[in-house]
Design an enzyme around this catalytic site. Structure first.
Site, short mmCIF file in Angstrom:
data_model
loop_
_atom_site.label_atom_id
_atom_site.label_comp_id
_atom_site.label_asym_id
_atom_site.label_seq_id
_atom_site.Cartn_x
_atom_site.Cartn_y
_atom_site.Cartn_z
N GLU A 83 0.86 -1.23 0.10
CA GLU A 83 -0.01 0.00 0.06
C GLU A 83 0.86 1.21 0.01
O GLU A 83 1.65 1.34 0.85
CB GLU A 83 -1.05 -0.01 1.33
CG GLU A 83 -1.82 1.17 1.49
CD GLU A 83 -2.93 1.15 2.51
OE1 GLU A 83 -3.29 -0.18 2.98
OE2 GLU A 83 -3.23 2.35 2.92
N LYS A 261 -7.25 -0.92 11.68
CA LYS A 261 -6.54 -1.57 10.24
C LYS A 261 -5.36 -0.41 9.98
O LYS A 261 -4.36 -0.92 9.75
CB LYS A 261 -7.85 -1.59 9.19
CG LYS A 261 -7.07 -1.94 8.00
CD LYS A 261 -6.43 -1.00 7.12
CE LYS A 261 -6.02 -1.65 5.66
NZ LYS A 261 -5.27 -0.65 4.82
N ASP A 277 4.85 -14.19 11.44
CA ASP A 277 3.45 -14.76 11.04
C ASP A 277 2.40 -13.66 11.30
O ASP A 277 2.10 -13.11 12.25
CB ASP A 277 3.10 -16.16 12.03
CG ASP A 277 1.76 -16.61 11.75
OD1 ASP A 277 0.86 -15.88 10.86
OD2 ASP A 277 1.68 -17.86 11.98
N HIS A 375 -2.54 10.47 -0.43
CA HIS A 375 -2.90 9.12 -1.04
C HIS A 375 -2.92 9.21 -2.64
O HIS A 375 -2.31 8.34 -3.31
CB HIS A 375 -4.03 8.77 -0.66
CG HIS A 375 -3.86 7.49 0.38
ND1 HIS A 375 -4.59 6.22 0.44
CD2 HIS A 375 -3.35 7.66 1.54
CE1 HIS A 375 -4.34 5.57 1.56
NE2 HIS A 375 -3.66 6.49 2.24
C1 MEV Z 1 -5.56 3.24 5.17
O1 MEV Z 1 -4.90 1.91 4.67
C2 MEV Z 1 -5.71 3.37 6.76
C3 MEV Z 1 -6.84 4.40 7.21
O2 MEV Z 1 -7.87 4.04 6.75
C4 MEV Z 1 -6.76 4.24 8.81
C5 MEV Z 1 -7.44 5.17 9.41
O3 MEV Z 1 -8.91 5.53 8.84
O4 MEV Z 1 -7.36 5.39 10.77
C6 MEV Z 1 -6.28 5.60 6.85
#
Ligand code: MEV
Length: 422
Positions: A83, A261, A277, A375
């Site tokens: 990513e 995430k 792992d 991004h």
């Molecule tokens: C993207 O990979 C991760 C985010 O969505 C995390 C978040 O929203 O805190 C930017």
């Protein structure tokens, strides 16, 4: 004849012959066959011994996050991830806490839980007491399996026994607590749980089914803490925005999954780069986040007396340096060398710090300017590459798409055609 994925003796073929089978099956071109066979930094003879039915290696970019100070040490952190923006974001966040001394991280002892499931016991309470009464013998039997771990002051240290209610009735769950030292520990723990099972059957009068490590590694935690000056973050409003973002995640599981995430973007990238792992860490992280019954953030954010932002992270971190792919994958070995570490606990402390940095970077971007601006340019490069742009054309096509705010495959194709001619 119809195609079949059941090919007798496939596993016995050489890598080259397996590739031929897959080529015929999937109708691969000669170029695609060659792509699978391209040697990388992970030689086929090593890959072929790591997993089954190897036909290639899947390359993932490995970058390095800069600017980290962790427990007073300057650290460059290898991160393997597909990513865009993640590595830049971690580096950026790490820079913002340098004036405050960087990250302070700690770990508990590397203790993993090995579960033994006992069913069909007449009197569960009595059996539990009997198992506990013979704890010393059970532990001795477990430890006889791993003299190396014992010589390093690790090994099974305790035995706990719980009774759980299930739709199949009562079960006794015996749990070995094993200090795994610098190993992730799955092999050592699973061997021990299997070894003590007959003894536990004898003591309890029940029947053992599962004997396996738990990935909810609540006794092997990593913690990190860092302070980010409000001026560096962009002022009081940004600090408030980040705390509001944290409050949102703390109260809403839909936001919390994304919050966590973002943390795992950093965590998993270092776990992968060091050959650990990733699934074990992900499973442990989310189960830990849900341990209260309410799925919660792995980080917490607050203001100190100065109005600066203080972040903390706590999560299970079952990573190792010995016994797994970290020791066999040459790139993972290199990643460990770049980190300059000698113990699994140091690795866990670094990973926790990266997770905290990653979360700060995401929340700051979301609270201050939205995530898309940063991004977009990296995303545009990927879109340009996906339509076949090479070299300078990648930059030209992506820059034009960003300028037009049209980062799309159809536009990338048009621009590529245009710039290729010109
Ligand atoms: C993207 O990979 C991760 C985010 O969505 C995390 C978040 O929203 O805190 C930017």
């Amino acid at each position: 004849m119809a195609k079949s994925s059941e090919i007798s003796g496939f596993y016995k073929l050489t890598v080259t012959d397996r590739v031929k089978v897959v080529k015929d099956f999937a109708g691969l071109s000669v170029e695609e066959e060659a792509l699978l066979q391209k040697p990388g930094a992970l030689p086929f003879d090593v890959a072929n011994r790591m997993v089954e039915n190897v036909v290639g290696v899947m390359p993932v970019p490995m970058g390095v996050a800069m600017n980290f100070i962790i427990n007073g040490n300057e650290v460059i952190v290898p991160m393997a991830i597909e990513e865009p923006s993640v590595i830049a974001a971690a580096s950026n966040a790490a820079k913002m806490t340098r004036s405050k001394g960087g990250f302070k991280a700690t770990t508990t002892a590397p203790i993993m839980i090995g579960q033994i499931q006992i069913v069909g016991v007449q009197d569960a309470n009595r059996a539990r007491f009997e198992i506990l009464a013979q704890k010393a013998e059970v532990l001795q039997h477990a430890n006889a399996q791993d003299p190396v771990l014992i010589s390093l002051d690790g090994g099974a240290q305790d035995l706990e026994v719980r009774i759980i209610e299930t739709f199949q009735g009562k079960m006794i769950i015996a749990e070995l607590l094993v200090d795994c030292r610098d190993a992730m520990g799955a092999n050592a723990v699973n061997t021990m749980t299997e070894a003590v099972a007959p003894l536990l059957e004898k003591i309890s009068g029940g029947r053992v089914y599962l004997r396996i490590i738990s990935n909810l590694a609540v006794k092997r935690l990593a913690r990190a803490k860092a302070t980010f000056p409000k001026e560096t973050l962009g002022g009081e409003e940004v600090v408030d925005g980040i705390i509001n973002a944290y409050a949102f995640a703390a109260s809403d599981p839909y936001r919390c999954a994304t919050h966590n995430k973002g943390i795992m973007n950093g965590v998993t990238a270092v776990v992968l780069a060091t050959g650990n792992d990733t699934r074990a860490i992900e499973a442990g992280a989310h189960a830990y986040a849900a341990r209260s019954g309410h799925y919660s953030p792995l980080t917490a954010w607050e203001k100190d007396a100065n109005g600066d932002l203080v972040g903390t992270l706590e999560m299970p971190m079952a990573v190792g340096l010995v016994g797994g792919a970290t020791a066999s994958n040459p790139v993972a070995k290199l990643a460990v060398k770049i980190l300059g570490i000698k113990t699994a606990r140091e690795l866990a402390e670094i990973i926790a710090s990266v997770g905290l940095a990653q979360n700060l970077a995401a929340l700051r971007a979301l609270a201050a300017e939205g995530i898309q601006r940063g991004h977009m340019s990296l995303h545009a490069r990927n879109v340009a590459i996906s339509v076949g742009a090479k070299g300078d054309l990648i930059d030209k096509v992506s820059a034009q798409m960003v300028a037009e705010k049209k980062v799309r495959v159809d536009r990338a194709k048009e621009l590529l055609e245009k710039f290729s001619k010109g």
